[in-house]
Scaffold this motif. Structure first.
Motif, PDB file in Angstrom:
ATOM      1  N   ARG A  65       0.928  -1.125  -0.047  1.00  0.00           N
ATOM      2  CA  ARG A  65      -0.152   0.055  -0.223  1.00  0.00           C
ATOM      3  C   ARG A  65       0.905   1.204   0.016  1.00  0.00           C
ATOM      4  N   GLY A 107      -2.045  -3.236  -8.635  1.00  0.00           N
ATOM      5  CA  GLY A 107      -3.224  -3.676  -8.820  1.00  0.00           C
ATOM      6  C   GLY A 107      -3.084  -5.200  -8.846  1.00  0.00           C
ATOM      7  N   LEU A 112      -3.300  -5.781  -4.959  1.00  0.00           N
ATOM      8  CA  LEU A 112      -4.174  -4.651  -4.203  1.00  0.00           C
ATOM      9  C   LEU A 112      -5.557  -4.282  -4.904  1.00  0.00           C
ATOM     10  N   GLY A 113      -5.407  -5.059  -5.998  1.00  0.00           N
ATOM     11  CA  GLY A 113      -6.916  -4.748  -6.629  1.00  0.00           C
ATOM     12  C   GLY A 113      -6.949  -3.773  -7.682  1.00  0.00           C
ATOM     13  N   ASP A 115      -9.399  -2.264  -9.339  1.00  0.00           N
ATOM     14  CA  ASP A 115     -10.378  -1.121  -9.292  1.00  0.00           C
ATOM     15  C   ASP A 115      -9.797  -0.379  -8.337  1.00  0.00           C
ATOM     16  N   GLU A 116      -9.253  -0.578  -7.151  1.00  0.00           N
ATOM     17  CA  GLU A 116      -8.779   0.193  -6.021  1.00  0.00           C
ATOM     18  C   GLU A 116      -7.670   1.119  -6.662  1.00  0.00           C
ATOM     19  N   ILE A 117      -6.771   0.419  -7.460  1.00  0.00           N
ATOM     20  CA  ILE A 117      -5.692   1.429  -8.061  1.00  0.00           C
ATOM     21  C   ILE A 117      -6.088   2.184  -8.958  1.00  0.00           C
ATOM     22  N   SER A 119      -9.076   3.843  -9.205  1.00  0.00           N
ATOM     23  CA  SER A 119      -9.550   4.840  -8.420  1.00  0.00           C
ATOM     24  C   SER A 119      -8.444   5.855  -7.974  1.00  0.00           C
ATOM     25  N   LEU A 120      -7.533   5.270  -7.344  1.00  0.00           N
ATOM     26  CA  LEU A 120      -6.454   6.070  -6.601  1.00  0.00           C
ATOM     27  C   LEU A 120      -5.798   6.831  -7.827  1.00  0.00           C
ATOM     28  N   SER A 228     -15.166  -2.084 -13.850  1.00  0.00           N
ATOM     29  CA  SER A 228     -16.173  -3.183 -14.047  1.00  0.00           C
ATOM     30  C   SER A 228     -16.609  -3.695 -15.015  1.00  0.00           C
TER      31      SER A 228
END
Ligand SMILES: Nc1ncnc2c1ncn2[C@@H]1O[C@H](COP(=O)(O)OP(=O)(O)OP(=O)(O)O)[C@@H](O)[C@H]1O
Ligand SMILES: Cc1cn([C@H]2C[C@H](O)[C@@H](COP(=O)(O)O)O2)c(=O)[nH]c1=O
Length: 270
Positions: A65, A107, A112-113, A115-117, A119-120, A228
């Motif tokens: 992270r 990601g 870490l994913g 989608d999450e990365i 967005s970041l 998605s």
């Protein structure tokens, strides 16, 4: 008429030939009278050079992270101080790695994913996306063997890690074929550039965007597709791909208008 720049990124595994090809692409645009900025992540700014040192050769206990946030901080500052101003003056910006690197390495490979990365990264860049990305694809063992210097923290990762990076890159290309052009990077330097040149000619010399149309377009930034919505065709890494130059003319031509000016060198010493 407002000046409009063009943002092109180069992605791929370690040693896939990005820096080498960027020099030829720079020459291609400069010989057509464009101002070209060559930059990279991490390390396209002074602050980024410090971040690069920390993520590549800093403490071994930097967790995934923290690593992701360091790349995002580098990118936020890089966009604000180098990329966006250059695009605003109408330059061609050639980026050695950008958001797709974070998606593939942090990601996917660091789990870490994606989608999450995504967005970041969208937050860090205020949604600035390249209009064209060259993905230099080759088996990781080939790229890693091309390097002669001591491997950094990422290059010391397992072959499985680097396979996950490649797999995610190919999945992203499968999901965004208009933006991401896969280039077979196994051939000689000249062979690889010949494939890239074919795409440049098709997009920037054979395109049909008029100056008026281009003037209404956003600043070389594309809306990021919601991850998605991306098809998860995970067979991408295993199936044979068509050559980018053969992909036909369904791709949108990128904008090619803007101020002509002096070229600039790379922003770092190597
Ligand atoms: N097509 C090629 N065939 C053989 N060697 C190559 C080819 N392209 C580049 N190289 C060599 O491989 C090494 C790595 O190339 P380069 O630095 O361009 O890759 P890179 O993708 O930018 O690497 P990294 O991601 O690690 O910075 C260099 O020594 C370069 O001369
Ligand atoms: C931007 C970015 C980079 N990385 C990794 C990928 C590479 O191993 C190094 C950069 O080295 P290079 O010689 O400049 O190619 O950093 C990453 O993991 N995530 C990112 O967002």
């Amino acid at each position: 008429m407002a000046a409009r720049g063009v943002f092109i990124t180069f992605e791929g595994g370690d040693g896939s030939g990005k820096s080498t090809q960027i020099q030829s692409v720079r020459d291609w645009f400069e010989s057509r009278g464009r101002e070209v900025i060559v930059t990279r992540e991490p390390g396209g700014t002074e602050l980024g050079t410090e971040i690069r040192r920390l993520v590549q050769n800093g403490p071994e206990d930097v967790d995934a992270r923290t690593e992701a946030l360091l790349y995002a901080a580098d990118r936020a500052y890089h966009v604000a101080t180098v990329i966006a101003p250059a695009l605003e003056r109408g330059a061609v910006v050639l980026g050695d790695r950008y958001i797709d690197s974070s998606l593939a390495y942090q990601g996917a490979a660091r789990s870490l994913g994606v989608d999450e990365i995504a967005s970041l990264s969208a937050w860090a860049t205020r949604g600035l996306y390249p209009s064209l990305t060259f993905l230099l694809d080759l088996p990781p063992e080939v790229g890693l063997h091309r390097h002669t210097d001591a491997p950094d923290r990422m290059e010391r990762e397992s072959m499985d890690f680097h396979e996950r990076v490649r797999h995610e890159y190919l999945r992203l290309a499968d999901a965004e074929p208009d933006r991401i052009v896969v280039i077979d990077a196994v051939g000689t330097i000249d062979e690889v550039f010949s494939e890239i040149r074919g795409v440049l000619v098709e997009r920037f010399e054979g395109g049909s965007v008029t100056i008026d149309e281009a003037d209404d377009a956003p600043l070389s930034a594309q809306e990021a597709p919601a991850s998605s919505e991306r098809p998860a065709s995970l067979e991408a890494a295993d199936k044979p791909r068509e050559k980018s130059a053969d992909k036909g003319s369904s791709r949108k031509p990128a904008t090619m208008v803007g101020a002509l000016g002096e070229s600039q060198g790379a922003l770092w010493d190597e």
